[in-house]
Design an enzyme around this catalytic site. Structure first.
Site, PDB file in Angstrom:
ATOM      1  CG  HIS A 313      -4.836 -41.130  29.652  1.00  9.97           C
ATOM      2  ND1 HIS A 313      -5.068 -41.938  28.574  1.00  9.97           N
ATOM      3  CD2 HIS A 313      -5.876 -41.316  30.491  1.00  9.97           C
ATOM      4  CE1 HIS A 313      -6.213 -42.568  28.728  1.00  9.97           C
ATOM      5  NE2 HIS A 313      -6.738 -42.211  29.889  1.00  9.97           N
ATOM      6  CG  ASP A 371      -8.806 -40.333  37.790  1.00 11.51           C
ATOM      7  OD1 ASP A 371      -8.215 -41.079  36.997  1.00 11.51           O
ATOM      8  OD2 ASP A 371      -9.982 -40.532  38.173  1.00 11.51           O
TER       9      ASP A 371
HETATM   10  C1  SDX Z   1      -7.500 -43.502  34.249  1.00 12.16           C
HETATM   11  O1  SDX Z   1      -6.876 -46.116  30.124  1.00 12.16           O
HETATM   12  C2  SDX Z   1      -7.817 -45.266  30.419  1.00 12.16           C
HETATM   13  O2  SDX Z   1      -8.517 -44.799  29.574  1.00 12.16           O
HETATM   14  C3  SDX Z   1      -7.918 -44.957  31.892  1.00 12.16           C
HETATM   15  C4  SDX Z   1      -8.947 -43.896  32.279  1.00 12.16           C
HETATM   16  C5  SDX Z   1     -10.362 -44.366  31.987  1.00 12.16           C
HETATM   17  O3  SDX Z   1     -11.223 -43.493  31.867  1.00 12.16           O
HETATM   18  O4  SDX Z   1     -10.586 -45.596  31.997  1.00 12.16           O
HETATM   19  O5  SDX Z   1      -8.669 -42.699  31.571  1.00 12.16           O
HETATM   20  C6  SDX Z   1      -8.883 -43.584  33.766  1.00 12.16           C
HETATM   21  O6  SDX Z   1      -6.971 -44.500  34.657  1.00 12.16           O
HETATM   22  C7  SDX Z   1      -6.763 -42.197  34.148  1.00 12.16           C
HETATM   23  C8  SDX Z   1      -5.279 -42.330  34.631  1.00 12.16           C
HETATM   24  C9  SDX Z   1      -5.300 -42.227  36.160  1.00 12.16           C
HETATM   25  N1  SDX Z   1      -3.960 -42.584  36.691  1.00 12.16           N
HETATM   26  C10 SDX Z   1      -3.151 -41.662  37.213  1.00 12.16           C
HETATM   27  O7  SDX Z   1      -3.387 -40.448  37.221  1.00 12.16           O
HETATM   28  C11 SDX Z   1      -1.879 -42.240  37.838  1.00 12.16           C
HETATM   29  C12 SDX Z   1      -0.675 -41.391  37.440  1.00 12.16           C
HETATM   30  N2  SDX Z   1      -0.425 -41.593  35.985  1.00 12.16           N
HETATM   31  C13 SDX Z   1       0.505 -42.598  35.621  1.00 12.16           C
HETATM   32  O8  SDX Z   1       0.801 -43.592  36.513  1.00 12.16           O
HETATM   33  C14 SDX Z   1       0.564 -42.917  34.142  1.00 12.16           C
HETATM   34  O9  SDX Z   1       0.547 -41.729  33.459  1.00 12.16           O
HETATM   35  C15 SDX Z   1      -0.493 -43.837  33.577  1.00 12.16           C
HETATM   36  C16 SDX Z   1      -0.585 -45.098  34.342  1.00 12.16           C
HETATM   37  C17 SDX Z   1      -1.812 -43.160  33.550  1.00 12.16           C
HETATM   38  C18 SDX Z   1      -0.081 -44.137  32.137  1.00 12.16           C
HETATM   39  O10 SDX Z   1       1.040 -44.910  32.206  1.00 12.16           O
HETATM   40  P1  SDX Z   1       1.787 -45.376  30.891  1.00 12.16           P
HETATM   41  O11 SDX Z   1       1.022 -45.121  29.659  1.00 12.16           O
HETATM   42  O12 SDX Z   1       2.282 -46.762  31.129  1.00 12.16           O
HETATM   43  O13 SDX Z   1       2.931 -44.357  30.813  1.00 12.16           O
HETATM   44  P2  SDX Z   1       4.396 -44.699  31.135  1.00 12.16           P
HETATM   45  O14 SDX Z   1       4.459 -45.304  32.501  1.00 12.16           O
HETATM   46  O15 SDX Z   1       4.961 -45.442  29.988  1.00 12.16           O
HETATM   47  O16 SDX Z   1       5.008 -43.235  31.222  1.00 12.16           O
HETATM   48  C19 SDX Z   1       5.777 -42.724  30.167  1.00 12.16           C
HETATM   49  C20 SDX Z   1       6.805 -41.860  30.880  1.00 12.16           C
HETATM   50  C21 SDX Z   1       7.626 -42.631  31.898  1.00 12.16           C
HETATM   51  O17 SDX Z   1       8.851 -41.940  32.042  1.00 12.16           O
HETATM   52  P3  SDX Z   1      10.138 -42.499  31.137  1.00 12.16           P
HETATM   53  O18 SDX Z   1      10.273 -43.981  31.445  1.00 12.16           O
HETATM   54  O19 SDX Z   1       9.753 -42.234  29.690  1.00 12.16           O
HETATM   55  O20 SDX Z   1      11.302 -41.679  31.619  1.00 12.16           O
HETATM   56  O21 SDX Z   1       6.115 -40.833  31.632  1.00 12.16           O
HETATM   57  C22 SDX Z   1       6.409 -41.006  33.017  1.00 12.16           C
HETATM   58  C23 SDX Z   1       6.888 -42.426  33.190  1.00 12.16           C
HETATM   59  O22 SDX Z   1       7.736 -42.511  34.326  1.00 12.16           O
HETATM   60  N3  SDX Z   1       5.140 -40.766  33.719  1.00 12.16           N
HETATM   61  C24 SDX Z   1       5.033 -40.084  34.837  1.00 12.16           C
HETATM   62  C25 SDX Z   1       3.673 -40.042  35.111  1.00 12.16           C
HETATM   63  N4  SDX Z   1       2.992 -40.709  34.171  1.00 12.16           N
HETATM   64  C26 SDX Z   1       3.926 -41.176  33.309  1.00 12.16           C
HETATM   65  N5  SDX Z   1       5.962 -39.501  35.617  1.00 12.16           N
HETATM   66  C27 SDX Z   1       5.479 -38.872  36.719  1.00 12.16           C
HETATM   67  N6  SDX Z   1       4.186 -38.765  37.061  1.00 12.16           N
HETATM   68  C28 SDX Z   1       3.245 -39.346  36.266  1.00 12.16           C
HETATM   69  N7  SDX Z   1       1.980 -39.255  36.593  1.00 12.16           N
END
Ligand code: SDX
Length: 459
Positions: A313, A371
């Site tokens: 998140h 989720d």
């Molecule tokens: C919702 O914003 C809100 O409040 C949203 C929400 C709401 O109520 O409105 O809470 C609802 O959208 C919840 C989130 C649902 N999405 C998912 O579950 C999809 C999977 N999660 C990710 O795609 C991700 O965690 C996000 C999109 C939720 C957050 O992305 P960010 O903040 O841009 O994080 P990031 O991409 O910068 O990640 C930081 C690191 C990265 O690795 P490095 O580059 O540091 O090596 O963490 C890794 C990312 O690759 N990473 C993941 C991951 N989430 C982040 N790696 C694997 N699996 C994941 N799920």
């Protein structure tokens, strides 16, 4: 809206030689981090801030929802989410989000009546559905039909008339379940079920989803309670992508139907509200716990676009408090349907255990989010996977509208118009047609790709 309290400190701007070129005020809210007011930065310094995904940008001041991502805290008007999910109804929470206080008995009765008597849709609107293919995704239908509502209700699109704003808010909160349930009925070739005014908000949605004309349908109270909790935990979440979209569209003075339709489109993305559907697809793909290590490996592989859906998140760097609520609801619903040993729940639990023991996830503070369990709850109730995000949209409509209303009522509100860091071509002369080379001509100047990071100026 109370003005920000100005902190007793300034953000000083100095040039490379340390010469003071200006100061920016610092504001503090009731809770959480302080902010630097950069509204005068460009005029005072010639510099703009650079924050493409707004990770370090407060886009507005708000009194609706507070999140502390490190402590896993979520408050709506000061009330913790677990207490609201446990003790309130969705309409109580909608009232709280919109007006700032929990409703009194008479206020709740009036608000419930206002919503209940707007749950039907214009009969002509039902003809839209005949135009959609059966397999149309419900979110495609929802965003289209909600936007079309402005054509049916031009009497409530004047955003500067508080009464018209209120009627639009009632209409949208009331009609979202009806419009969503009709999308499901259209997909299974069953007749639409009209709203029933004697049913509460959650029970009415279940009835419109699963009742059929030839026989009476009895709403399962455990399922209705689960839907109520699911709607509450998904009702609002500060300035997430879809809420920011609603605020952005609303800031142009577009009507609330168009603004909410844009929010629906943003919520559909699998990184946002579409994640609950993606979690189920992922669990089905994993199939068996022996496959978990492979999927964890893929989630960590930068060259693989696969991510662990329902994990991570932007704000929560600890357990999403809503995921805890959903996990409890999940156990209650699965017990109700005699599926305490539901293989998908067991797989989800094992996936969570393995991920939370893996340093990649621990180092990046990636925990289950709202989720991760919400899809399993909905699947156990019998809601088809494609409808999960539609239910999220129903829930978030109260939050979108509360945030939209707050924006419209904010005296400082202006049209949202961010700037950019321009990395394109410098000025150049027009090239006559006979002097040009096609982009595929390798000897032509190849179009320069966007730099992954902006060029650093100075030392
Ligand atoms: C919702 O914003 C809100 O409040 C949203 C929400 C709401 O109520 O409105 O809470 C609802 O959208 C919840 C989130 C649902 N999405 C998912 O579950 C999809 C999977 N999660 C990710 O795609 C991700 O965690 C996000 C999109 C939720 C957050 O992305 P960010 O903040 O841009 O994080 P990031 O991409 O910068 O990640 C930081 C690191 C990265 O690795 P490095 O580059 O540091 O090596 O963490 C890794 C990312 O690759 N990473 C993941 C991951 N989430 C982040 N790696 C694997 N699996 C994941 N799920």
């Amino acid at each position: 809206m109370s003005q920000n309290a100005q902190a007793d400190k300034k953000f000083r701007l100095a040039d490379d030689g340390g010469q003071l070129i200006g100061e920016l005020p610092v504001f503090k809210g009731t809770l959480g981090f302080e902010v630097v007011d950069v509204r005068q930065l460009l005029d005072k310094s010639g510099y703009c801030t650079f924050d493409p995904s707004f990770g370090s940008t407060a886009s507005c001041r708000s009194t609706i929802t507070f999140i502390d991502g490190d402590k896993g805290i979520l408050l709506h008007r000061g009330y913790p989410i677990d207490q609201l999910a446990e003790k309130a109804t969705y309409l109580e929470v909608a009232f709280l989000l919109l007006f700032g206080e929990l409703p009194s008995a008479s206020e709740l009765a009036q608000f419930t009546k206002d919503i209940t008597y707007h749950t039907m849709v214009h009969e002509q609107l039902t003809r839209f559905y005949a135009g959609f293919p059966r397999e149309a995704h419900p979110m495609a239908i929802l965003s289209a039909v909600v936007s079309a509502l402005s054509a049916f209700y031009p009497d409530s699109t004047d955003i500067f008339d508080p009464q018209q704003r209120l009627i639009s808010i009632h209409r949208l909160i009331a009609k979202m379940p009806t419009i969503a349930a009709m999308a499901y009925k259209n997909s299974v070739g069953q007749p639409f079920i009209y709203p029933q005014n004697h049913l509460d908000y959650s029970a009415n949605f279940l009835n419109m989803m699963f009742a059929v004309p030839p026989e009476p349908y009895k709403v399962n109270p455990v399922f209705a309670r689960a839907i109520n909790a699911l709607l509450i935990v998904q009702a609002d979440h500060e300035q997430n992508a879809s809420t920011s979209t609603v605020r952005m569209v609303g800031s142009t003075r577009a009507n609330p139907f168009a603004s909410v339709s844009a929010g629906i489109a943003a919520l559909w993305g699998p990184l946002h509200g579409g994640a609950n559907e993606a979690v189920l697809d992922m669990l089905e793909q994993i199939g068996d716990k022996k496959n978990i290590p492979d999927f964890i490996k893929r989630a960590k592989d930068k060259n693989d676009s696969f991510r662990l859906m329902g994990f991570g998140h932007r704000v929560y760097k600890s357990y999403d408090p809503r995921a805890r609520v959903m996990q409890k609801i999940c156990e209650e619903v699965l017990h109700e349907v005699g599926a305490d040993n539901d293989p998908l729940l067991k797989l989800a639990r094992e996936l969570e255990r393995v991920a939370l023991a893996d340093e990649y996830f621990v180092d990046r503070k990636l925990y289950p989010n709202v989720d991760f369990y919400s899809g399993i709850v909905q699947r156990a109730i019998g809601i088809p996977v494609k409808m999960f995000t539609a239910l999220f949209a129903i829930a978030r409509t109260a939050g979108w509208l509360a945030q939209w209303k707050e924006m419209i009522e904010d005296p400082d509100q202006r049209i949202a118009r961010p700037r950019q860091l321009y990395c394109g071509e410098d000025t150049r002369e027009y090239v006559p047609l006979d002097k040009r080379r096609s982009m595929t001509d390798t000897s032509a100047t190849v179009h320069k790709p966007m730099p992954s990071e902006p060029a650093i100026v100075g030392g």
